[in-house]
Design a protein around this motif. Structure first.
Motif, PDB file in Angstrom:
ATOM      1  N   PRO A  31      30.530  33.593  42.259  1.00 61.73           N
ATOM      2  CA  PRO A  31      31.101  34.334  41.129  1.00 61.73           C
ATOM      3  C   PRO A  31      32.565  33.896  40.970  1.00 61.73           C
ATOM      4  CG  PRO A  31      30.270  35.823  42.857  1.00 61.73           C
ATOM      5  CD  PRO A  31      30.330  34.445  43.442  1.00 61.73           C
ATOM      6  N   MET A  33      34.058  30.639  38.693  1.00 65.59           N
ATOM      7  CA  MET A  33      34.035  29.180  38.843  1.00 65.59           C
ATOM      8  C   MET A  33      35.260  28.571  38.177  1.00 65.59           C
ATOM      9  SD  MET A  33      29.951  28.470  38.611  1.00 65.59           S
ATOM     10  CE  MET A  33      29.769  27.333  39.974  1.00 65.59           C
ATOM     11  N   GLY A  34      36.433  28.883  38.745  1.00 64.29           N
ATOM     12  CA  GLY A  34      37.699  28.362  38.232  1.00 64.29           C
ATOM     13  C   GLY A  34      38.222  27.250  39.118  1.00 64.29           C
ATOM     14  N   VAL A  36      39.525  27.025  42.305  1.00 59.84           N
ATOM     15  CA  VAL A  36      39.060  26.844  43.692  1.00 59.84           C
ATOM     16  C   VAL A  36      37.613  26.361  43.695  1.00 59.84           C
ATOM     17  CG1 VAL A  36      38.566  28.000  45.880  1.00 59.84           C
ATOM     18  CG2 VAL A  36      40.663  28.562  44.648  1.00 59.84           C
ATOM     19  N   TRP A  94      28.685  32.085  38.400  1.00 63.01           N
ATOM     20  CA  TRP A  94      28.873  32.875  37.181  1.00 63.01           C
ATOM     21  C   TRP A  94      30.324  32.757  36.731  1.00 63.01           C
ATOM     22  CZ3 TRP A  94      26.499  34.438  41.646  1.00 63.01           C
ATOM     23  CH2 TRP A  94      25.176  34.901  41.572  1.00 63.01           C
ATOM     24  N   ASP A  95      30.566  32.802  35.436  1.00 64.74           N
ATOM     25  CA  ASP A  95      31.943  32.915  34.929  1.00 64.74           C
ATOM     26  C   ASP A  95      31.900  33.494  33.525  1.00 64.74           C
ATOM     27  OD1 ASP A  95      34.814  32.445  34.267  1.00 64.74           O
ATOM     28  OD2 ASP A  95      34.773  31.325  36.136  1.00 64.74           O
ATOM     29  N   ILE A  96      33.089  33.851  33.062  1.00 67.57           N
ATOM     30  CA  ILE A  96      33.174  34.438  31.720  1.00 67.57           C
ATOM     31  C   ILE A  96      33.500  33.375  30.672  1.00 67.57           C
ATOM     32  CG2 ILE A  96      33.846  36.724  32.502  1.00 67.57           C
ATOM     33  CD1 ILE A  96      36.764  35.941  31.944  1.00 67.57           C
ATOM     34  N   ALA A 132      29.100  39.320  35.238  1.00 70.50           N
ATOM     35  CA  ALA A 132      29.277  40.783  35.157  1.00 70.50           C
ATOM     36  C   ALA A 132      30.786  40.999  35.188  1.00 70.50           C
ATOM     37  CB  ALA A 132      28.607  41.453  36.343  1.00 70.50           C
ATOM     38  N   VAL A 138      40.447  43.121  35.424  1.00 74.72           N
ATOM     39  CA  VAL A 138      41.252  41.879  35.351  1.00 74.72           C
ATOM     40  C   VAL A 138      41.838  41.838  33.943  1.00 74.72           C
ATOM     41  CG1 VAL A 138      41.307  39.359  35.611  1.00 74.72           C
ATOM     42  CG2 VAL A 138      39.664  40.674  36.932  1.00 74.72           C
ATOM     43  N   LEU A 141      42.441  38.548  31.385  1.00 75.39           N
ATOM     44  CA  LEU A 141      41.380  37.640  30.918  1.00 75.39           C
ATOM     45  C   LEU A 141      40.495  38.324  29.879  1.00 75.39           C
ATOM     46  CD1 LEU A 141      40.209  35.951  34.261  1.00 75.39           C
ATOM     47  CD2 LEU A 141      41.986  35.195  32.676  1.00 75.39           C
ATOM     48  N   TRP A 177      32.868  34.799  46.687  1.00 79.99           N
ATOM     49  CA  TRP A 177      33.655  35.228  45.515  1.00 79.99           C
ATOM     50  C   TRP A 177      34.933  34.397  45.453  1.00 79.99           C
ATOM     51  CZ3 TRP A 177      33.559  38.553  41.298  1.00 79.99           C
ATOM     52  CH2 TRP A 177      34.790  38.813  40.683  1.00 79.99           C
ATOM     53  N   THR A 178      35.024  33.554  44.421  1.00 78.64           N
ATOM     54  CA  THR A 178      36.297  32.888  44.120  1.00 78.64           C
ATOM     55  C   THR A 178      36.707  33.296  42.699  1.00 78.64           C
ATOM     56  OG1 THR A 178      35.188  30.877  43.373  1.00 78.64           O
ATOM     57  CG2 THR A 178      35.903  30.909  45.662  1.00 78.64           C
ATOM     58  N   GLY A 179      36.351  34.503  42.342  1.00 82.24           N
ATOM     59  CA  GLY A 179      36.750  35.057  41.056  1.00 82.24           C
ATOM     60  C   GLY A 179      38.186  35.560  41.133  1.00 82.24           C
ATOM     61  N   PRO A 210      33.688  44.824  39.431  1.00 84.25           N
ATOM     62  CA  PRO A 210      32.659  43.790  39.262  1.00 84.25           C
ATOM     63  C   PRO A 210      32.365  42.994  40.541  1.00 84.25           C
ATOM     64  CG  PRO A 210      34.063  43.839  37.343  1.00 84.25           C
ATOM     65  CD  PRO A 210      34.663  44.810  38.314  1.00 84.25           C
ATOM     66  N   ALA A 229      39.106  36.478  47.604  1.00 89.37           N
ATOM     67  CA  ALA A 229      40.222  37.124  46.900  1.00 89.37           C
ATOM     68  C   ALA A 229      40.666  38.358  47.695  1.00 89.37           C
ATOM     69  CB  ALA A 229      39.766  37.514  45.496  1.00 89.37           C
ATOM     70  N   ARG A 289      45.680  29.658  36.362  1.00 89.81           N
ATOM     71  CA  ARG A 289      45.132  30.902  35.802  1.00 89.81           C
ATOM     72  C   ARG A 289      45.256  32.051  36.797  1.00 89.81           C
ATOM     73  NH1 ARG A 289      39.678  29.805  33.586  1.00 89.81           N
ATOM     74  NH2 ARG A 289      40.644  29.212  31.628  1.00 89.81           N
TER      75      ARG A 289
END
Ligand SMILES: NC(=O)c1ccc[n+]([C@@H]2O[C@H](COP(=O)([O-])OP(=O)(O)OC[C@H]3O[C@@H](n4cnc5c(N)ncnc54)[C@H](O)[C@@H]3O)[C@@H](O)[C@H]2O)c1
Length: 451
Positions: A31, A33-34, A36, A94-96, A132, A138, A141, A177-179, A210, A229, A289
């Motif tokens: 979750p 995917m930026g 990192v 997953w990403d937004i 999700a 956050v 974003l 989690w690298t969100g 989330p 995180a 970001r």
């Protein structure tokens, strides 16, 4: 120098045999995917294709001493314990944001364009699934694609469906989690038991962020969960309960990459020499970001808490009031777009020595955030997969032996975590020796000098 081929004692053979082998594909579910995540995935592919070396990764480059110093037996860690080979890793997440991972890696601006072109088709083949997401957690974003559902439970179950789909393509899975860093959340009633948490999912409790939907879904599916995180995520009794019940290990939080990694080396050095510290001022500029998200005070608070805790824990002012009781510790992070992912972290440290005479130390670390984080993410995925296959680790819940990788390591209730990087390293390596039935290394060494 390895003599792993030599006959092993029975205890070692038995212990090693109880660990399930790392056969088949290991699915890594991410979750967020930026920067990192794309640096991790692109890096693994570049290493697999022979374009680069996995520098910074203990699992790929590290060795472990076995037996006495005179035995000269230091195999590679990846030859000593059964870890998934890089060729067996498969990625999803997953990403937004829309687009594939080639687009995401270009946006992150960590890796050079030529390097990305070499592996472009591979990166283009991975497209994040809708996330999700909830902007309340956050603020900076805005989602381009996200799941919709009638409540948090519905969203978490949609993640479980995504996992089930991925399970059909892979043999084992881990989630990392690298969100983004979410807003600061204190543990509350909804976090205290699994029953309360699952009720909270249905009731849309605001205490559930989330990141916790992904964690709950992973653990329910028996999949280990890593929190890169500083979010609360799995550092709550409810997740510990679920983790132990499912035999799906958890660990976190906040990758210990740059300034805090150096802090966890310097502070123990001062303490071990009984040098005083009166002030420690840490400031950072970064323009990625992550930096933008941390520009929001509520997300910054989560990061600040994570970065502040370790000095007090390492220096133990309650045991050494003359040296540390007046320590002033300040951490700043400033969003400064021109630097992108290339963070600069300054530390000014005011120390004092014999008879109280003051001295200063300055550190200026011009680092690359995701270049430091990616190998930690890789190691954590491989070690958590190992933990899930190892009797004696699988049902422990929190994997404290992986505190080596975290700024604010999760630990059992009532136990303070170790922050000193070298104690953490010793703990990690002794855990590997332990699960493989090898003698632990205490560094006593008297027997070299016996009669
Ligand atoms: N050295 C480091 O880079 C380092 C060190 C310690 C911790 N971290 C932490 O790792 C995390 C990732 O850092 P980064 O530099 O890759 O940041 P990034 O902003 O490049 O990537 C984070 C991604 O998470 C996505 N995201 C946010 N909420 C989401 C959700 N609910 N579901 C799915 N995706 C979501 C964002 O859209 C973004 O693409 C941050 O929390 C950061 O604080 C990074």
């Amino acid at each position: 120098m390895s003599n792993l081929g030599a006959a092993k004692p029975a205890a070692a053979t038995q212990a090693a045999a109880s660990i399930k082998p790392a056969t088949g594909k290991l699915g890594i579910m991410i979750p967020g995917m930026g920067a990192v995540a794309t640096t991790l995935i692109a890096g693994v592919e570049a290493v697999r294709r022979g374009f680069a070396k996995p520098i910074g990764s203990l699992t790929q480059m590290g060795t472990i001493r076995l037996g006495k110093r005179t035995d000269a037996n230091s195999p590679l860690i990846r030859e000593f314990v059964p870890l998934a080979p890089l060729d067996d890793l498969v990625f999803t997440g997953w990403d937004i944001f829309g687009g594939n991972l080639y687009d995401a890696a270009k946006t992150a601006q960590v890796l050079e364009r030529d390097q990305l072109e070499q592996i472009r088709p591979f990166l283009e083949s991975i497209e994040p699934m809708p996330a999700a997401f909830n902007q309340h957690y956050v603020k900076r974003l805005t989602a381009k694609k996200q799941k919709t559902g009638k409540n948090k439970c519905d969203l978490a179950n949609q993640i479980r469906n995504d996992i089930a789909e991925f399970k059909s393509k892979t043999d084992r899975q881990v989630m990392i989690w690298t969100g983004s860093t979410e807003i600061f959340l204190e543990p509350s009633a909804v976090h205290q038991s699994l029953a309360a948490f699952e009720k909270g999912l249905v009731e849309d409790d605001p205490g559930i962020a989330p990141s916790q939907l992904y964690a709950w879904a992973a653990l329910k599916e028996g999949i280990p969960f890593i929190n890169g995180a500083p979010n609360l995520t799995v550092d709550i009794p409810a997740m510990n309960e679920l983790s132990r019940k499912m035999g799906a290990p958890i660990c976190g939080k906040d990758f210990k990459t740059g300034q805090t990694m150096i802090k966890s080396v310097l502070a123990p050095a001062f303490k071990t020499r009984m040098l005083g510290v009166s002030g420690w001022y840490s400031t950072n500029i970064l323009g990625n970001r992550d930096g933008e998200v941390l520009d929001d005070p509520e997300s910054f608070k989560t990061k600040e808490e994570s970065k502040l805790g370790l000095l007090e824990m390492i220096l133990q002012p309650e045991l050494h009031p003359d040296l540390y009781k007046d320590l002033y510790h300040k951490v700043r992070i400033n969003y400064y777009p021109p630097r992108g992912d290339n963070k600069e972290g300054w530390d000014n440290i005011d120390i004092f020595g014999w008879l109280g005479y003051p001295m200063q130390l300055k550190v200026d670390f011009l680092c690359r955030d995701s270049i430091l984080a990616a190998p930690l993410a890789l190691d954590l995925c491989l070690f958590m997969d190992l933990a899930a296959r190892t009797p004696g680790l699988r049902n422990l819940g929190i994997q404290e032996w992986l505190s080596f990788y975290f700024k604010a390591p999760d630990s059992a209730k009532g136990v303070y975590p170790e922050h000193d990087l070298f104690i953490q390293s010793m703990k990690l390596k002794n855990t590997l020796r332990h699960i493989m039935g090898e003698d632990l290394i205490t560094h006593l060494g008297l027997d070299y000098y016996g009669e």
